[in-house]
Motif scaffolding. Structure first.
Motif, PDB file in Angstrom:
ATOM      1  N   VAL A  61       0.654  -1.089   0.232  1.00  0.00           N
ATOM      2  CA  VAL A  61       0.015   0.318  -0.420  1.00  0.00           C
ATOM      3  C   VAL A  61       1.038   1.271  -0.085  1.00  0.00           C
ATOM      4  O   VAL A  61       0.440   2.038  -0.328  1.00  0.00           O
ATOM      5  CB  VAL A  61      -1.203  -0.527   1.516  1.00  0.00           C
ATOM      6  CG1 VAL A  61      -1.634   1.639   1.267  1.00  0.00           C
ATOM      7  CG2 VAL A  61      -1.994  -0.823   0.869  1.00  0.00           C
ATOM      8  N   ILE A  90      -5.276   1.163   6.482  1.00  0.00           N
ATOM      9  CA  ILE A  90      -4.099   1.910   5.918  1.00  0.00           C
ATOM     10  C   ILE A  90      -4.130   3.322   5.866  1.00  0.00           C
ATOM     11  O   ILE A  90      -4.266   4.159   4.724  1.00  0.00           O
ATOM     12  CB  ILE A  90      -3.360   0.979   5.071  1.00  0.00           C
ATOM     13  CG1 ILE A  90      -3.218  -0.191   5.362  1.00  0.00           C
ATOM     14  CG2 ILE A  90      -1.434   1.599   5.222  1.00  0.00           C
ATOM     15  CD1 ILE A  90      -3.224  -0.640   7.095  1.00  0.00           C
ATOM     16  N   ASP A  91      -4.162   4.384   6.314  1.00  0.00           N
ATOM     17  CA  ASP A  91      -3.036   5.544   6.896  1.00  0.00           C
ATOM     18  C   ASP A  91      -1.932   5.647   5.636  1.00  0.00           C
ATOM     19  O   ASP A  91      -1.268   5.103   6.472  1.00  0.00           O
ATOM     20  CB  ASP A  91      -3.368   7.087   7.663  1.00  0.00           C
ATOM     21  CG  ASP A  91      -5.171   6.701   8.125  1.00  0.00           C
ATOM     22  OD1 ASP A  91      -5.969   6.709   7.483  1.00  0.00           O
ATOM     23  OD2 ASP A  91      -5.055   6.548   9.557  1.00  0.00           O
ATOM     24  N   VAL A  92      -1.705   6.413   4.742  1.00  0.00           N
ATOM     25  CA  VAL A  92      -1.296   7.293   4.392  1.00  0.00           C
ATOM     26  C   VAL A  92      -1.287   8.555   3.898  1.00  0.00           C
ATOM     27  O   VAL A  92      -1.832   9.076   3.251  1.00  0.00           O
ATOM     28  CB  VAL A  92      -0.772   6.151   2.934  1.00  0.00           C
ATOM     29  CG1 VAL A  92       0.359   7.003   1.556  1.00  0.00           C
ATOM     30  CG2 VAL A  92      -0.738   5.134   3.062  1.00  0.00           C
ATOM     31  N   CYS A 105      -6.116   2.586   0.818  1.00  0.00           N
ATOM     32  CA  CYS A 105      -5.436   3.393   1.565  1.00  0.00           C
ATOM     33  C   CYS A 105      -6.322   4.486   1.755  1.00  0.00           C
ATOM     34  O   CYS A 105      -6.976   4.735   0.520  1.00  0.00           O
ATOM     35  CB  CYS A 105      -4.027   4.034   2.003  1.00  0.00           C
ATOM     36  SG  CYS A 105      -3.586   4.737   0.402  1.00  0.00           S
TER      37      CYS A 105
END
Length: 287
Positions: A61, A90-92, A105
């Motif tokens: 990711v 998922i934090d990006v 994400c």
């Protein structure tokens, strides 16, 4: 060199990294066509003969979001080993300027202070302190756990000051103030407010009984509500005093204990449990 890379990076590799390992574009394409490598996203591959672990998913990711992307939030807390479970989302974080892809994400556009971008096991990740500040918004226990084992308030304060204006910054400020010693009193205020809003009757604040002071008491049914501060402040003597106090109270009272996190993250559930306990005891009393 290629085998070593794949072993160290959970079977995940980008096209640029494969080139650095000596593969040509034609070689990469043949591996994909043969099924030896699976395409996760544009330019990001996973070796088919390996288990697709949580770490592999995070790598896919993040690398799929571009070279400037930084792992953040709860996923970063998992990567720093502050929490044990990988989040479903998922934090990006990516810079405001420039193009970034977002596959699998939640993409946040923000310029992170350079001091708060670190390399951990081959990934660009927000620093431990910034990670804790961001992941704790809505899950205060993450900050408490981090303060017990990984960092301190001074470092958190510095990271907070470097990244003012980010999403969740006001909530993080409130968390820091609570962690600096006001969690118990703030928790008490939050609970009192909820009890008043829901028009719950029969409770008293700081009720004296047998040499002890009960945070919030329902004297008519002998229900004591105790509010804990942050665990990282606790020492052995304080822990023992709390246990002795509760043991004495429990001989005559029904004791309910809540943390500041309980009262900030799930206040309705706390009040519902208190009301249910009070009603159950009241109904069992002789008339």
């Amino acid at each position: 060199m290629l085998d070593q890379w794949l072993a160290q990076h959970d079977g995940v590799i980008t096209r640029a990294q494969a080139r650095d390992c000596g593969l040509s574009d034609d070689s990469i394409d043949r591996l994909v066509r043969s099924g030896a490598w699976c395409v996760h996203s544009r330019g990001v591959y996973f070796v088919a003969n390996r288990p697709f672990t949580d770490d592999a998913r995070i790598r896919c990711v993040l690398w799929g979001a571009g070279v400037s992307a930084v792992l953040s939030g709860e996923a970063a807390a998992f990567w720093h080993k502050v929490i044990a479970d990988v989040p479903s989302l998922i934090d990006v974080t990516v810079p405001r300027a420039g193009r970034s892809r977002a596959e699998g994400c939640r993409l946040r556009r923000r310029d992170v202070h350079p001091k708060d971008v670190v390399l951990r096991r081959g990934l660009r990740v927000t620093s431990l302190e910034l990670t804790v500040l961001e992941a704790s918004v809505g899950k205060a226990h993450i900050m408490d756990r981090a303060l017990q084992r990984h960092t301190n308030l001074e470092r958190l304060r510095r990271a907070h000051a470097r990244n003012v204006g980010r999403t969740g910054s006001p909530k993080a400020e409130r968390l820091l103030k609570a962690a600096e010693g006001g969690a118990r009193s703030e928790g008490e205020r939050l609970l009192i407010r909820e009890l008043r809003v829901q028009k719950i009757q029969g409770w008293v604040v700081n009720f004296r009984w047998g040499g002890y002071e009960i945070d919030i008491a329902f004297p008519g049914v002998m229900v004591a509500v105790e509010i804990d501060g942050w665990a990282f402040h606790s020492d052995r003597d304080a822990f023992q005093r709390d246990r002795t106090r509760q043991n004495v109270l429990s001989q005559s009272w029904t004791v309910l204990r809540y943390t500041w996190a309980d009262l900030t993250e799930r206040p309705e559930r706390v009040v519902a449990e208190i009301v249910a306990t009070v009603d159950r005891i009241r109904c069992s009393q002789p008339r």
